[in-house]
Design an enzyme around this catalytic site. Structure first.
Site, PDB file in Angstrom:
ATOM      1  N   CYS A   1       0.855  -1.177   0.000  1.00 40.36           N
ATOM      2  CA  CYS A   1       0.000   0.000   0.000  1.00 40.36           C
ATOM      3  C   CYS A   1       0.890   1.225   0.000  1.00 40.36           C
ATOM      4  CB  CYS A   1      -0.880  -0.017   1.257  1.00 40.36           C
ATOM      5  SG  CYS A   1      -1.731   1.541   1.521  1.00 40.36           S
TER       6      CYS A   1
ATOM      7  N   CYS B   1      -0.338   6.242   7.013  1.00 36.22           N
ATOM      8  CA  CYS B   1      -1.737   6.209   7.434  1.00 36.22           C
ATOM      9  C   CYS B   1      -1.923   5.691   8.855  1.00 36.22           C
ATOM     10  CB  CYS B   1      -2.527   5.392   6.415  1.00 36.22           C
ATOM     11  SG  CYS B   1      -3.911   4.493   7.034  1.00 36.22           S
TER      12      CYS B   1
ATOM     13  N   CYS C   1      -3.009   0.256   9.200  1.00 36.72           N
ATOM     14  CA  CYS C   1      -2.500  -1.117   9.223  1.00 36.72           C
ATOM     15  C   CYS C   1      -1.182  -1.143   9.998  1.00 36.72           C
ATOM     16  CB  CYS C   1      -2.199  -1.603   7.808  1.00 36.72           C
ATOM     17  SG  CYS C   1      -3.653  -1.784   6.783  1.00 36.72           S
TER      18      CYS C   1
ATOM     19  N   CYS D   1      -8.398   1.499  -0.631  1.00 34.20           N
ATOM     20  CA  CYS D   1      -7.728   0.933   0.531  1.00 34.20           C
ATOM     21  C   CYS D   1      -7.955  -0.578   0.525  1.00 34.20           C
ATOM     22  CB  CYS D   1      -8.319   1.589   1.774  1.00 34.20           C
ATOM     23  SG  CYS D   1      -7.950   0.737   3.296  1.00 34.20           S
TER      24      CYS D   1
ATOM     25  N   TYR E   1     -24.115  -5.753  26.350  1.00 37.06           N
ATOM     26  CA  TYR E   1     -23.414  -4.936  25.352  1.00 37.06           C
ATOM     27  C   TYR E   1     -23.865  -5.430  23.970  1.00 37.06           C
ATOM     28  CZ  TYR E   1     -20.314  -4.363  29.430  1.00 37.06           C
ATOM     29  OH  TYR E   1     -19.800  -4.137  30.681  1.00 37.06           O
TER      30      TYR E   1
ATOM     31  N   GLU F   1     -28.099  -2.723  26.303  1.00 38.01           N
ATOM     32  CA  GLU F   1     -27.189  -1.898  25.492  1.00 38.01           C
ATOM     33  C   GLU F   1     -27.390  -0.434  25.884  1.00 38.01           C
ATOM     34  OE1 GLU F   1     -24.855  -1.966  22.821  1.00 38.01           O
ATOM     35  OE2 GLU F   1     -25.097   0.207  22.869  1.00 38.01           O
TER      36      GLU F   1
ATOM     37  N   ASP G   1     -20.053  -8.724  25.410  1.00 35.00           N
ATOM     38  CA  ASP G   1     -19.221  -8.255  24.294  1.00 35.00           C
ATOM     39  C   ASP G   1     -18.907  -6.778  24.506  1.00 35.00           C
ATOM     40  OD1 ASP G   1     -17.995  -7.860  21.874  1.00 35.00           O
ATOM     41  OD2 ASP G   1     -19.761  -8.214  20.633  1.00 35.00           O
TER      42      ASP G   1
ATOM     43  N   CYS H   1     -12.724  -7.570  21.901  1.00 33.37           N
ATOM     44  CA  CYS H   1     -11.895  -7.042  20.819  1.00 33.37           C
ATOM     45  C   CYS H   1     -10.576  -6.527  21.385  1.00 33.37           C
ATOM     46  CB  CYS H   1     -12.640  -5.944  20.060  1.00 33.37           C
ATOM     47  SG  CYS H   1     -13.268  -4.655  21.112  1.00 33.37           S
TER      48      CYS H   1
HETATM   49  N1  SAH Z   1     -22.523  -7.461  20.567  1.00 33.40           N
HETATM   50  C1  SAH Z   1     -22.701  -6.447  19.584  1.00 33.40           C
HETATM   51  C2  SAH Z   1     -22.021  -5.113  19.919  1.00 33.40           C
HETATM   52  C3  SAH Z   1     -20.644  -5.160  20.495  1.00 33.40           C
HETATM   53  S1  SAH Z   1     -19.765  -3.633  20.538  1.00 33.40           S
HETATM   54  C4  SAH Z   1     -22.296  -6.936  18.217  1.00 33.40           C
HETATM   55  O1  SAH Z   1     -21.689  -7.983  18.072  1.00 33.40           O
HETATM   56  O2  SAH Z   1     -22.598  -6.268  17.235  1.00 33.40           O
HETATM   57  C5  SAH Z   1     -19.970  -3.078  22.162  1.00 33.40           C
HETATM   58  C6  SAH Z   1     -21.293  -2.431  22.444  1.00 33.40           C
HETATM   59  O3  SAH Z   1     -21.283  -2.050  23.824  1.00 33.40           O
HETATM   60  C7  SAH Z   1     -21.587  -1.157  21.661  1.00 33.40           C
HETATM   61  O4  SAH Z   1     -22.835  -1.291  21.009  1.00 33.40           O
HETATM   62  C8  SAH Z   1     -21.651  -0.051  22.724  1.00 33.40           C
HETATM   63  O5  SAH Z   1     -22.627   0.933  22.443  1.00 33.40           O
HETATM   64  C9  SAH Z   1     -22.033  -0.850  23.964  1.00 33.40           C
HETATM   65  N2  SAH Z   1     -21.655  -0.270  25.259  1.00 33.40           N
HETATM   66  C10 SAH Z   1     -20.549   0.445  25.571  1.00 33.40           C
HETATM   67  N3  SAH Z   1     -20.546   0.735  26.878  1.00 33.40           N
HETATM   68  C11 SAH Z   1     -21.653   0.182  27.427  1.00 33.40           C
HETATM   69  C12 SAH Z   1     -22.195   0.138  28.738  1.00 33.40           C
HETATM   70  N4  SAH Z   1     -21.573   0.715  29.769  1.00 33.40           N
HETATM   71  N5  SAH Z   1     -23.359  -0.519  28.935  1.00 33.40           N
HETATM   72  C13 SAH Z   1     -24.003  -1.112  27.899  1.00 33.40           C
HETATM   73  N6  SAH Z   1     -23.542  -1.092  26.630  1.00 33.40           N
HETATM   74  C14 SAH Z   1     -22.377  -0.456  26.383  1.00 33.40           C
END
Ligand code: SAH
Length: 385
Positions: A9, A15, A18, A92, A245, A266, A314, A341
Site C-alpha cells: 500500500c 496512514c 495497518c 484501501c 453490550y 445496550e 461483548d 476485541c
Molecule cells: N454485541 C454487539 C455489539 C458489540 S460492541 C455486536 O456484536 O454487534 C460493544 C457495544 O457495547 C456497543 O454497542 C456499545 O454501544 C455498547 N456499550 C458500551 N458501553 C456500554 C455500557 N456501559 N453498557 C451497555 N452497553 C455499552
C-alpha cells in the site's frame, strides 16, 4: 489467494491504519494467535485461529475525512495517526470497494455542486466527513454526510447525481457536527433520502443498522464469530440467556432461535431501537431489549433473583466494569461467553472471574481485522463444580 501472498500500500507508513501489512497472511494469523495465547495462558488454551479466506476489502463501514491539500485540491482519506493531518486515500486494501467508489464520487461532485470542505482551523466550509456503510448480504448502501452546519444547498440534486452513479445507495443521511471535536458524528440527523437506515443479513436473520448503531465492520467474520459463540453456549432450548453490550441485538437474536428467553442490554439508544425493530422483523417474540448501562442492569437483575443460564458479553475495548463483573458472579450463570476485541482487558476480566468460581473451558481468536494488530477472541467459561 494464497496465505503466503503479501500486500502493498502506498500510504502504509503514513496512514497508521495497518500495522502488520508487511507480513504474509499466515504469519499475521500466527502472530495474533501467539499474542492472544500468551495473554490467556493462565486461564486456558486457544483453538486454531479462524482466519479469512480473502483477507481484503473486509471493512463494510468506511469513514473518510474531507479537506484540502496545500494546493487547494479537495482530498479525502484518513487522519495521519495521532494528528489532524489528512493522508489522501484512493482505494484501501481494507475497505469495501463500493464504499471507496462512493467516496470518490462524492469528492468529484463537491466541485460541480460548489460545496466546500470544512476547515478545522477556521470552522469555515461544509463537508467534514463521509461515512459509508454497505450491507454484506443485502448490498444496500447508506451514505452519511457529516456537515459543519445544517444547511446543505441543492441536496436533492446532489442525492440524484450520487445515485445516478451508485444506484445501490438506498439511503442518505445528513449528520450535523458543528463542534470542534474529534468525534465524527454529531447529535442532529436529517434523512434526505430513503428510510435512514440499511438492513443486513447474518446467520439467516435480518438486522437494522442506523448511522449511530454499532454493527460489526467485518460482517463475514462476524458471522463466524457468532457461530462460534453460539456453539460454545450449547443452548438446548430451556435456557434464559442474557446478551450484554448487545449493540443492534445480533448475538441475542441468533441465540433466541434456540433459547427459551433472551434479554439484551445496550447503552446506545439508536442501537436498542434497531434491536427492537430487528426482533419484530425476524418474528422473535422471546427476546426483550433494555437501554441501560450494562453494569447497572446486571446489578439489578442479580438482586432481583432472576435465573439466567447463559450470559454473552461483548464489551468495548476497555473491557467490562467491576460493577458488571461482581454482579455477574452474583448472578451465577452456568456459562459465560465473553467476546472481546481486546485480549488485554479480556485477560484482566478473566482474572477476576476465574478467581471467583469460573474456569475457562474453550477459547478461540478470530481474525476480524486482517493487516491490523487488532485481535478478536471468544472464550467460554463455566462454573467450577
Ligand atoms: N454485541 C454487539 C455489539 C458489540 S460492541 C455486536 O456484536 O454487534 C460493544 C457495544 O457495547 C456497543 O454497542 C456499545 O454501544 C455498547 N456499550 C458500551 N458501553 C456500554 C455500557 N456501559 N453498557 C451497555 N452497553 C455499552
Amino acid at each position: 489467494m494464497s496465505q503466503k501472498d503479501t500486500f502493498a500500500c502506498p500510504v502504509y507508513k503514513k496512514c497508521g491504519g495497518c500495522q502488520i501489512l508487511h507480513m504474509d497472511y499466515q504469519s499475521q494469523l500466527n502472530f495474533k494467535r501467539g499474542q492472544a495465547a500468551k495473554l490467556l495462558k493462565p486461564y486456558g488454551k486457544l483453538e486454531e485461529m479462524i482466519g479469512m479466506e480473502q483477507p481484503v476489502h473486509y471493512r463494510h463501514k468506511v469513514h473518510a475525512v474531507f479537506g484540502r491539500d496545500r494546493k487547494g485540491n479537495i482530498i479525502s482519506g484518513v487522519y495521519k495517526e495521532g494528528t489532524h493531518q489528512i493522508v489522501p486515500v484512493e482505494d484501501c486494501l481494507l475497505e469495501n470497494e463500493k464504499a471507496d467508489a462512493v467516496i470518490q464520487t462524492v469528492r468529484k461532485l463537491l466541485k460541480s455542486f460548489k460545496i466546500k470542505t470544512y476547515d478545522e482551523d477556521t470552522g469555515y466550509g461544509l463537508l467534514r466527513h463521509l461515512l459509508v456503510r454497505v450491507g454484506y448480504h443485502t448490498g444496500q448502501i447508506m451514505v452519511v454526510l457529516v456537515l459543519g452546519s445544517p444547511i446543505m444547498p441543492s441536496k436533492n440534486n446532489f442525492v440524484k447525481a450520487l445515485r445516478r452513479e451508485h444506484p445501490e445507495i438506498t439511503t442518505v443521511v445528513v449528520n450535523v457536527n458543528d463542534k470542534r471535536t474529534s468525534m465524527v458524528l454529531g447529535e442532529k440527523e436529517q434523512v434526505i433520502y430513503g428510510p435512514g437506515y440499511i438492513e443486513d443479513k447474518l446467520c439467516g436473520l435480518t438486522f437494522k443498522i442506523s448511522p449511530k448503531s454499532f454493527y460489526q465492520v467485518n460482517p463475514c467474520m462476524a458471522q463466524k464469530l457468532y457461530e462460534k459463540a453460539i456453539e460454545y453456549a450449547g443452548i438446548s432450548g430451556r435456557e434464559t440467556v442474557l446478551d450484554a453490550y448487545c449493540g443492534t441485538g445480533t448475538i441475542g437474536m441468533v441465540a433466541a432461535l434456540k433459547a427459551k428467553k433472551v434479554i439484551g442490554v445496550e447503552l446506545n439508544r439508536d442501537a436498542v431501537r434497531d434491536a427492537i425493530t430487528g426482533a419484530k422483523k425476524n418474528g422473535l417474540s422471546n427476546i426483550r431489549f433494555y437501554q441501560a448501562d450494562a453494569g447497572d442492569f446486571m446489578e439489578e437483575i442479580a438482586e432481583s433473583g432472576e435465573r439466567v443460564d447463559v450470559v454473552f458479553m461483548d464489551p468495548p475495548r476497555s473491557g467490562s466494569s467491576e460493577k458488571f463483573l461482581t454482579s455477574l458472579i452474583k448472578l451465577k450463570p452456568e456459562k459465560i461467553i465473553y467476546i472481546s476485541c481486546n485480549p488485554e482487558t479480556l485477560a484482566r476480566d478473566l482474572h477476576l472471574l476465574c478467581k471467583k468460581g469460573y474456569q475457562m473451558k474453550k477459547g478461540a481468536a478470530i481474525d476480524m481485522f486482517p493487516f491490523t494488530d487488532d485481535i478478536e477472541a471468544v472464550c467460554m467459561l463455566s462454573k467450577k463444580p
